[in-house]
Motif scaffolding. Structure first.
Motif, PDB file in Angstrom:
ATOM      1  N   GLN A  98       0.553  -5.621   6.677  1.00 13.37           N
ATOM      2  CA  GLN A  98       1.726  -5.494   7.530  1.00 13.37           C
ATOM      3  C   GLN A  98       1.449  -6.212   8.838  1.00 13.37           C
ATOM      4  O   GLN A  98       0.299  -6.442   9.197  1.00 13.37           O
ATOM      5  CB  GLN A  98       2.052  -4.023   7.808  1.00 13.37           C
ATOM      6  CG  GLN A  98       0.956  -3.261   8.523  1.00 13.37           C
ATOM      7  CD  GLN A  98       1.491  -2.170   9.422  1.00 13.37           C
ATOM      8  OE1 GLN A  98       2.369  -2.392  10.241  1.00 13.37           O
ATOM      9  NE2 GLN A  98       0.940  -0.963   9.251  1.00 13.37           N
ATOM     10  N   SER A 108       4.553   3.339   4.163  1.00 12.77           N
ATOM     11  CA  SER A 108       5.898   2.753   4.228  1.00 12.77           C
ATOM     12  C   SER A 108       5.983   1.548   5.153  1.00 12.77           C
ATOM     13  O   SER A 108       6.948   0.781   5.090  1.00 12.77           O
ATOM     14  CB  SER A 108       6.905   3.808   4.675  1.00 12.77           C
ATOM     15  OG  SER A 108       6.595   4.275   5.973  1.00 12.77           O
ATOM     16  N   TYR A 110       3.912  -0.974   5.227  1.00 15.73           N
ATOM     17  CA  TYR A 110       3.321  -2.165   4.624  1.00 15.73           C
ATOM     18  C   TYR A 110       4.353  -2.870   3.747  1.00 15.73           C
ATOM     19  O   TYR A 110       4.984  -2.240   2.892  1.00 15.73           O
ATOM     20  CB  TYR A 110       2.074  -1.783   3.824  1.00 15.73           C
ATOM     21  CG  TYR A 110       0.940  -1.386   4.735  1.00 15.73           C
ATOM     22  CD1 TYR A 110       0.839  -0.082   5.224  1.00 15.73           C
ATOM     23  CD2 TYR A 110      -0.002  -2.321   5.156  1.00 15.73           C
ATOM     24  CE1 TYR A 110      -0.168   0.280   6.107  1.00 15.73           C
ATOM     25  CE2 TYR A 110      -1.016  -1.970   6.022  1.00 15.73           C
ATOM     26  CZ  TYR A 110      -1.093  -0.672   6.493  1.00 15.73           C
ATOM     27  OH  TYR A 110      -2.099  -0.323   7.367  1.00 15.73           O
ATOM     28  N   ASP A 111       4.484  -4.167   3.954  1.00 14.64           N
ATOM     29  CA  ASP A 111       5.504  -4.916   3.243  1.00 14.64           C
ATOM     30  C   ASP A 111       4.960  -5.785   2.125  1.00 14.64           C
ATOM     31  O   ASP A 111       5.732  -6.400   1.386  1.00 14.64           O
ATOM     32  CB  ASP A 111       6.296  -5.789   4.227  1.00 14.64           C
ATOM     33  CG  ASP A 111       5.452  -6.872   4.867  1.00 14.64           C
ATOM     34  OD1 ASP A 111       5.960  -7.991   5.070  1.00 14.64           O
ATOM     35  OD2 ASP A 111       4.267  -6.603   5.165  1.00 14.64           O
ATOM     36  N   LEU A 112       3.653  -5.834   1.999  1.00 15.06           N
ATOM     37  CA  LEU A 112       3.050  -6.668   0.968  1.00 15.06           C
ATOM     38  C   LEU A 112       1.904  -5.898   0.325  1.00 15.06           C
ATOM     39  O   LEU A 112       1.033  -5.376   1.040  1.00 15.06           O
ATOM     40  CB  LEU A 112       2.543  -7.975   1.576  1.00 15.06           C
ATOM     41  CG  LEU A 112       2.016  -9.032   0.592  1.00 15.06           C
ATOM     42  CD1 LEU A 112       3.153  -9.514  -0.306  1.00 15.06           C
ATOM     43  CD2 LEU A 112       1.426 -10.206   1.363  1.00 15.06           C
TER      44      LEU A 112
END
Length: 123
Positions: A98, A108, A110-112
């Protein structure tokens, strides 16, 4: 497209050591917070530790003193060095990334995510 690929999992005995790696493409490890999470069978995914872009590292209490996170900026890779492994460390280990530096234990944010690597510790 950014991607995280974990490797290094396997079957080990209690007390052994293991190094997991997270190879990152499309995103700089030293410009993001890189974290490790794990999910044991039948359990929720939980935070293990993270290295934020400043280099500061934080660990979940149960792994402090046994696990180390390191970052290789030249190879754009993050490692999780696990020592004195216990049966309860058995889990699928995930690498995550993130752009923020707060709430690093919050899944929640963290996007990858990587696909995970299985670690099994036998007694």
């Amino acid at each position: 497209q950014a991607q995280l690929v974990e490797s290094g999992g396997g079957l080990v005995q209690a007390g052994d050591s293991l190094r997991l790696s997270c190879a990152v493409s499309g995103r700089a490890v030293n410009g993001n917070t890189m974290a490790w999470f794990r999910q044991a069978p039948g359990e929720e995914r939980e935070f293990v530790g993270a290295i934020i872009r400043t280099g500061y590292i934080i660990y979940e209490d149960s792994v402090k003193g046994r696990f180390d996170i390191s970052r290789d900026d030249a190879k754009n890779t993050v490692h999780l060095h696990m020592h004195s492994l216990k049966v309860e460390d058995t889990a699928v280990y995930y690498c995550a990334s993130q752009g923020g530096i707060v709430g690093v234990a919050r899944e929640s944010l963290y996007d990858l995510w990587g696909q995970g690597t299985q670690v099994i510790v036998s007694a």
